[in-house]
Write a protein that holds these residues in place. Structure first.
Motif, PDB file in Angstrom:
ATOM      1  N   ASP A 182       8.017 -20.404  17.649  1.00 22.92           N
ATOM      2  CA  ASP A 182       8.552 -20.009  15.856  1.00 22.92           C
ATOM      3  C   ASP A 182       9.568 -18.548  16.138  1.00 22.92           C
ATOM      4  O   ASP A 182       9.144 -17.755  15.643  1.00 22.92           O
ATOM      5  CB  ASP A 182       7.075 -20.133  15.095  1.00 22.92           C
ATOM      6  CG  ASP A 182       6.167 -19.406  16.222  1.00 22.92           C
ATOM      7  OD1 ASP A 182       5.407 -18.312  15.479  1.00 22.92           O
ATOM      8  OD2 ASP A 182       6.823 -18.653  17.409  1.00 22.92           O
ATOM      9  N   SER A 183       9.398 -18.268  17.097  1.00 23.28           N
ATOM     10  CA  SER A 183      10.310 -17.419  17.712  1.00 23.28           C
ATOM     11  C   SER A 183      12.195 -17.345  17.746  1.00 23.28           C
ATOM     12  O   SER A 183      12.157 -17.966  18.681  1.00 23.28           O
ATOM     13  CB  SER A 183       9.651 -16.618  19.276  1.00 23.28           C
ATOM     14  OG  SER A 183      10.647 -15.985  19.268  1.00 23.28           O
ATOM     15  N   PRO A 184      12.752 -16.625  17.082  1.00 23.04           N
ATOM     16  CA  PRO A 184      13.952 -16.639  17.351  1.00 23.04           C
ATOM     17  C   PRO A 184      14.625 -15.659  17.956  1.00 23.04           C
ATOM     18  O   PRO A 184      14.126 -15.033  18.344  1.00 23.04           O
ATOM     19  CB  PRO A 184      14.333 -15.632  15.935  1.00 23.04           C
ATOM     20  CG  PRO A 184      13.490 -15.304  15.138  1.00 23.04           C
ATOM     21  CD  PRO A 184      12.080 -15.169  15.800  1.00 23.04           C
ATOM     22  N   ARG A 207       1.880 -12.841  11.428  1.00 26.68           N
ATOM     23  CA  ARG A 207       3.098 -13.597  11.546  1.00 26.68           C
ATOM     24  C   ARG A 207       4.200 -12.898  11.756  1.00 26.68           C
ATOM     25  O   ARG A 207       4.271 -13.049  13.066  1.00 26.68           O
ATOM     26  CB  ARG A 207       3.398 -14.127  10.900  1.00 26.68           C
ATOM     27  CG  ARG A 207       4.143 -15.201  11.327  1.00 26.68           C
ATOM     28  CD  ARG A 207       4.785 -15.849   9.762  1.00 26.68           C
ATOM     29  NE  ARG A 207       3.515 -16.554   9.481  1.00 26.68           N
ATOM     30  CZ  ARG A 207       3.987 -17.990   9.513  1.00 26.68           C
ATOM     31  NH1 ARG A 207       4.575 -18.860   9.306  1.00 26.68           N
ATOM     32  NH2 ARG A 207       2.018 -18.755   8.505  1.00 26.68           N
ATOM     33  N   ASP A 208       4.313 -11.825  11.403  1.00 21.95           N
ATOM     34  CA  ASP A 208       5.590 -11.016  11.952  1.00 21.95           C
ATOM     35  C   ASP A 208       5.242  -9.863  13.619  1.00 21.95           C
ATOM     36  O   ASP A 208       6.300 -10.211  14.182  1.00 21.95           O
ATOM     37  CB  ASP A 208       5.547  -9.813  11.066  1.00 21.95           C
ATOM     38  CG  ASP A 208       6.270 -10.238   9.281  1.00 21.95           C
ATOM     39  OD1 ASP A 208       6.888 -11.188   9.440  1.00 21.95           O
ATOM     40  OD2 ASP A 208       6.573  -9.268   8.262  1.00 21.95           O
ATOM     41  N   LEU A 209       4.405  -9.836  13.687  1.00 23.97           N
ATOM     42  CA  LEU A 209       3.706  -8.698  14.809  1.00 23.97           C
ATOM     43  C   LEU A 209       3.907 -10.219  15.795  1.00 23.97           C
ATOM     44  O   LEU A 209       4.432 -10.203  16.982  1.00 23.97           O
ATOM     45  CB  LEU A 209       2.176  -8.508  15.251  1.00 23.97           C
ATOM     46  CG  LEU A 209       2.724  -6.737  14.618  1.00 23.97           C
ATOM     47  CD1 LEU A 209       1.180  -6.419  14.805  1.00 23.97           C
ATOM     48  CD2 LEU A 209       2.749  -6.336  15.474  1.00 23.97           C
ATOM     49  N   VAL A 231       6.366 -11.945  21.373  1.00 26.47           N
ATOM     50  CA  VAL A 231       7.073 -12.920  21.739  1.00 26.47           C
ATOM     51  C   VAL A 231       8.264 -12.996  22.179  1.00 26.47           C
ATOM     52  O   VAL A 231       8.331 -13.251  23.549  1.00 26.47           O
ATOM     53  CB  VAL A 231       6.790 -14.591  20.696  1.00 26.47           C
ATOM     54  CG1 VAL A 231       7.161 -15.604  21.219  1.00 26.47           C
ATOM     55  CG2 VAL A 231       5.707 -14.959  20.218  1.00 26.47           C
ATOM     56  N   ALA A 232       8.818 -12.428  21.211  1.00 32.30           N
ATOM     57  CA  ALA A 232      10.034 -12.443  21.675  1.00 32.30           C
ATOM     58  C   ALA A 232      10.879 -11.052  22.287  1.00 32.30           C
ATOM     59  O   ALA A 232      11.396 -11.343  23.600  1.00 32.30           O
ATOM     60  CB  ALA A 232      11.645 -11.943  20.476  1.00 32.30           C
ATOM     61  N   LEU A 258      -1.875 -12.399  24.146  1.00 31.25           N
ATOM     62  CA  LEU A 258      -0.531 -11.927  22.841  1.00 31.25           C
ATOM     63  C   LEU A 258      -1.466 -12.691  21.763  1.00 31.25           C
ATOM     64  O   LEU A 258      -1.442 -11.411  20.034  1.00 31.25           O
ATOM     65  CB  LEU A 258       0.561 -12.617  23.184  1.00 31.25           C
ATOM     66  CG  LEU A 258       1.866 -12.474  23.935  1.00 31.25           C
ATOM     67  CD1 LEU A 258       3.270 -12.744  23.357  1.00 31.25           C
ATOM     68  CD2 LEU A 258       1.987 -10.949  24.210  1.00 31.25           C
ATOM     69  N   ARG A 259      -1.820 -13.591  21.415  1.00 35.83           N
ATOM     70  CA  ARG A 259      -3.410 -13.594  20.227  1.00 35.83           C
ATOM     71  C   ARG A 259      -4.039 -12.913  20.542  1.00 35.83           C
ATOM     72  O   ARG A 259      -3.828 -12.687  19.156  1.00 35.83           O
ATOM     73  CB  ARG A 259      -3.521 -15.389  20.575  1.00 35.83           C
ATOM     74  CG  ARG A 259      -3.438 -16.231  19.200  1.00 35.83           C
ATOM     75  CD  ARG A 259      -3.313 -17.738  19.472  1.00 35.83           C
ATOM     76  NE  ARG A 259      -4.312 -18.163  20.357  1.00 35.83           N
ATOM     77  CZ  ARG A 259      -3.542 -18.783  21.392  1.00 35.83           C
ATOM     78  NH1 ARG A 259      -2.317 -19.586  21.707  1.00 35.83           N
ATOM     79  NH2 ARG A 259      -4.137 -19.674  22.656  1.00 35.83           N
TER      80      ARG A 259
END
Lengths: 230, 230
Positions: B9-11, B109-111, B116-117, B206-207
């Motif tokens: 889910d990371s662009p 979700r944004d964070l 992740v990016a 990260l989670r």
């Protein structure tokens, strides 16, 4: 950089290393007392840690420590292969003396005392620059990084962890909290200001950090009554 | 070091610098397009950021960048007084392209996407060592530290802040949260693992970090419904 230094409730227990850590023979973070060798080590660490308070990182040379301790350079090099290692152990030794894991019955208060004592260690003379430079050395050298982790980093992380674990046993910290991550965030925030942003590590910052950490890992039962008084 | 790299889910929005930052003329973190000078800067930063992915920090020399970009050394030195500054700007440029402030309507979700990016940027080749070494340079040099704060540090902190502020506007982040301290803790935790402990910056970390941060600064209204599904 300004650090928190106007607290009355933070103990300075010179002579006490903090007690949660089991001693090992030849543990660089906890030099044992007794033998002639150990006495020399302690005398040198005492002298070096006083130099660390007064001088810049680059000024704490083996020469300077030899003069201040009355121990010969050849003996110093026998115990400490480089001045970087000597400064690392001296600063760890000093911070161990000045930080203490409290057990007041209240996790927020124990953490607060620890944070204040820890940042007070950064507040003498040019100590902050020494701590930053030790980290820079650890980044540049794998061998030094190993020692850094075995001494300064391990000691401080264990201090934070001991306080959080006490809190867990008292039902104040959530059992499902990942305490390693909580320590990463607390200790990381202090270092982030120290080495990256250069922002003040002052009393309001420590209070905000502690409050944020409490919300992040304390139990609802612990947080609830506090709300009434806030 | 392993970093989180198994997210779907990371662009990766190459070509997009993140949009929350107002551009300034001659801003080293956001080279403008258009003029001949700017084109050279962009070409060099592109080439240098590819080298940063492949080579160790010490290997990204002015010589290597000159060869890779086809731009002469004298021109490079005219734009970047040292290779350290060039590497700093190249890594900032690359990270700006690969991290993006999402607005999904959900602060967690944004964070998560941003974390992740960001850590994915540390996961290519020897990039993690480059980032650590840039910090070490900032510790050793006041002049470099100033540039470090104006580029890499400012960009990443503004990314985190923009996400948290979006969350505040949506009523998901507490209005009384000290967002600067929250960023210190998040960004500090990642750097702490990167440069100090060497622990993995992986998906579980990260989670946990995101979950801890949410408890620490999200509103009860935002946290409450999530409990039902957890």
């Amino acid at each position: 950089m300004r650090t928190a230094d106007n607290y009355a409730d933070s103990p300075r227990r010179a002579g006490h290393a903090h007690t949660s850590v089991r001693r090992r023979a030849a543990d660089p973070a906890h030099p044992a007392a007794g033998s002639r060798e150990s006495e020399i080590r302690l005398r040198v660490l005492e002298a070096a840690s006083k130099l660390v308070d007064r001088l810049s990182y680059d000024e704490v040379t083996i020469d300077a420590v030899a003069r201040a301790s009355g121990v010969s350079k050849s003996t110093l090099y026998r115990h400490w292969p480089s001045r970087q290692i000597l400064v690392l152990e001296a600063f760890t030794y000093k911070t161990n003396l000045l930080t203490h894991v409290e057990d007041t019955g209240d996790v927020r208060r124990d953490l607060h005392s620890y944070l204040v004592a820890l940042t007070r260690c950064l507040d003498e003379g040019q100590t902050a620059s020494t701590v930053s430079n030790l980290l820079a050395e650890a980044i540049r050298s794998t061998g030094f990084s190993r020692l850094y982790r075995q001494t300064l980093l391990r000691e401080r992380r264990q201090g934070f962890l001991a306080i959080l674990q006490q809190g867990q046993r008292r039902g104040q910290i959530r059992n499902d909290a990942d305490l390693e991550v909580v320590v990463d965030a607390m200790y990381g925030a202090i270092y982030h200001r120290l080495v990256a942003t250069g922002e003040d590590i002052d009393a309001p910052f420590l209070r905000q950090l502690n409050g944020f950490v409490m919300l992040g890992c304390a139990t609802p039962a612990y947080l609830e009554p506090q709300k009434k008084f806030s």
